[in-house]
Design a protein around this motif. Structure first.
Motif, short mmCIF file in Angstrom:
data_model
loop_
_atom_site.label_atom_id
_atom_site.label_comp_id
_atom_site.label_asym_id
_atom_site.label_seq_id
_atom_site.Cartn_x
_atom_site.Cartn_y
_atom_site.Cartn_z
N LEU A 127 0.88 -1.30 0.02
CA LEU A 127 -0.16 -0.02 -0.09
C LEU A 127 0.92 1.19 -0.17
O LEU A 127 2.01 1.38 0.66
CB LEU A 127 -1.05 -0.10 1.28
N PRO A 128 0.71 2.26 -0.58
CA PRO A 128 1.31 3.42 -0.82
C PRO A 128 1.51 4.23 0.53
O PRO A 128 2.51 4.99 0.62
CB PRO A 128 0.83 4.15 -2.08
N PHE A 129 0.56 4.08 1.57
CA PHE A 129 0.79 4.74 2.53
C PHE A 129 1.29 3.93 3.91
O PHE A 129 0.97 2.65 3.81
CB PHE A 129 -0.52 5.60 2.98
N PRO A 130 1.79 4.52 4.99
CA PRO A 130 2.07 3.43 6.08
C PRO A 130 1.12 2.66 6.42
O PRO A 130 -0.11 3.11 6.79
CB PRO A 130 2.73 4.26 7.08
N VAL A 131 1.33 1.46 6.89
CA VAL A 131 0.74 0.48 7.65
C VAL A 131 1.24 0.22 8.96
O VAL A 131 2.35 -0.06 9.15
CB VAL A 131 0.52 -0.87 6.92
N LEU A 132 0.17 0.30 10.16
CA LEU A 132 0.70 0.27 11.55
C LEU A 132 -0.04 -1.14 12.07
O LEU A 132 -1.23 -0.95 12.02
CB LEU A 132 0.48 1.71 12.39
N ALA A 133 0.77 -1.93 12.61
CA ALA A 133 -0.20 -3.05 13.25
C ALA A 133 -0.24 -2.67 14.81
O ALA A 133 1.03 -2.43 15.22
CB ALA A 133 0.61 -4.47 12.65
N ALA A 134 -1.39 -3.01 15.46
CA ALA A 134 -1.69 -2.86 16.65
C ALA A 134 -1.88 -4.43 17.22
O ALA A 134 -2.94 -4.91 16.98
CB ALA A 134 -2.67 -2.03 16.93
N VAL A 135 -0.81 -5.16 17.66
CA VAL A 135 -0.76 -6.67 17.96
C VAL A 135 -1.22 -6.96 19.20
O VAL A 135 -0.27 -6.24 20.18
CB VAL A 135 0.58 -7.02 17.50
N SER A 235 3.57 15.25 5.08
CA SER A 235 3.68 15.57 3.62
C SER A 235 3.26 14.25 3.30
O SER A 235 3.87 13.31 3.34
CB SER A 235 4.87 16.24 2.98
N PRO A 236 2.14 14.13 2.53
CA PRO A 236 1.53 12.50 1.93
C PRO A 236 2.69 12.02 1.03
O PRO A 236 2.80 11.13 0.83
CB PRO A 236 0.40 12.76 1.40
N GLY A 237 2.98 13.11 0.04
CA GLY A 237 3.89 12.65 -0.84
C GLY A 237 5.49 12.21 -0.61
O GLY A 237 5.82 11.39 -0.80
N GLY A 238 5.72 12.91 0.70
CA GLY A 238 7.13 12.72 1.33
C GLY A 238 6.95 11.47 2.16
O GLY A 238 7.74 10.75 2.10
N VAL A 239 5.91 11.09 2.73
CA VAL A 239 5.65 9.79 3.57
C VAL A 239 5.67 8.80 2.44
O VAL A 239 6.26 7.75 2.67
CB VAL A 239 4.37 9.85 4.37
N ARG A 240 4.83 8.84 1.50
CA ARG A 240 4.63 7.85 0.55
C ARG A 240 6.16 7.39 -0.07
O ARG A 240 6.56 6.17 -0.43
CB ARG A 240 3.63 7.97 -0.76
N LEU A 241 6.84 8.49 -0.49
CA LEU A 241 8.21 8.26 -1.08
C LEU A 241 9.22 7.67 -0.13
O LEU A 241 10.00 7.13 -0.42
CB LEU A 241 8.61 9.54 -1.90
N SER A 242 8.88 8.12 1.23
CA SER A 242 9.84 7.52 2.28
C SER A 242 9.34 6.07 2.26
O SER A 242 10.51 5.30 2.40
CB SER A 242 9.42 8.20 3.43
#
Length: 293
Positions: A127-135, A235-242
């Motif tokens: 997915l192009p945006f960050p995924v965080l898992a709460a386990v 920045s959504p673009g910055g986060v996605r490219l990061s």
């Protein structure tokens, strides 16, 4: 700079300035095993939604992972939180009550299923945006693979991670686990966890880098969402490219090639005597006797 708690300014301080992210209207398919909740701030929560079965995976669920990722990919979301419904488990791997569906498949049919399953996990990872898992609770077998698909993992004290594949006659070469785990914690630790199938508790997971940190159970989701909101404020673009840079730079060798190797290995292992023996032993509540044949 204003201090905030879960995105809210503390008394007497100005609220932080941030762009108001917007999310395109989502046309979500109907899910049988998953649930998606879109929150304010361009954040969504994806829940594995089989709490009565410890959120264990099914053939349908793997199809739905892919469908959910496709629906969310171009949504305008800035972060996704991945968790399990209820309080018992994040995801306890494949539901062994449905294992007969797999064991009746021929090799080519199983390989097609395996590619669907890996494709679902891979789609979440990519997915192009960050995924965080709460386990919380068990994240075992395929549940570990799902947690590894996230960019960030927060663990409740109840969290238990296990690459349990060897305990059912399979290998750690499953759903991208051999690729992701080695790169996350190193080959030595990955080998020990993968060859033994032992449980890794929350504190150890945080110590070795399998989890980012341990969070109290009662605030696990809130703290994960707070981090998601911090990400969404950037920045959504910055986060996605990061994210793209981090993931691509991990792939010194081909991720696709790793999946191809894993899929064929799993297809072959289903033809051995050890997998049905492991499943029979599990059902009969006895130790399995593996022969390697």
């Amino acid at each position: 700079m204003a201090s905030t708690v879960n995105g809210t300014a503390l008394p007497g301080e100005a609220a932080p300035r941030e762009a108001a992210p917007s999310v395109a209207a989502l046309a979500l398919p109907e899910f049988e095993t998953l649930a998606i909740e879109v929150l304010d701030g361009a954040i969504a929560v994806l829940r594995v939604n089989r709490p009565e079965r410890m959120n264990s995976q099914t053939v349908t669920m793997f199809h739905e992972f892919g469908a959910a990722a496709l629906a969310l990919r171009d949504s305008g979301l800035r972060a996704l939180v991945l968790t399990g419904a209820g309080t018992r488990a994040f995801c306890a791997g494949f539901d062994l009550d449905e294992i007969d569906v797999i064991t009746r498949m021929g090799v080519r049919e199983f390989l097609a299923f395996q590619e669907t399953a890996t494709g679902g996990i891979q789609a979440i990872r990519h997915l192009p945006f960050p995924v965080l898992a709460a386990v919380h609770g068990p994240a075992t077998g395929g549940g570990l693979a799902l947690a590894l698909a996230a960019d960030i993992r927060y663990a409740a004290p109840t969290a238990k991670f296990s690459a349990a594949f060897v305990r059912v006659g399979l290998s750690i070469g499953e759903l991208g686990t051999s690729f992701n785990l080695v790169r996350l914690i190193g080959p030595g630790r990955a080998a020990e966890i993968g060859y033994t199938g032992r449980l890794v508790g929350a504190e150890e997971a945080a110590r070795i880098g399998l989890a980012n940190r341990v969070v109290p159970s009662e605030s696990l989701l809130a703290e994960t969402l707070a981090t998601a909101r911090l990400i969404a404020a950037n920045s959504p673009g910055g986060v996605r490219l990061s994210k793209r840079a981090i993931q691509r730079n991990l792939e010194i060798t081909s991720y696709a090639a790793a999946l191809e190797l894993e899929n064929r290995g799993q297809a072959l292992l289903t033809r051995t005597e050890d997998m049905p023996e492991a499943l029979a032993a599990f059902k009969e509540k006895r130790p399995a006797v593996f022969t390697g044949r």
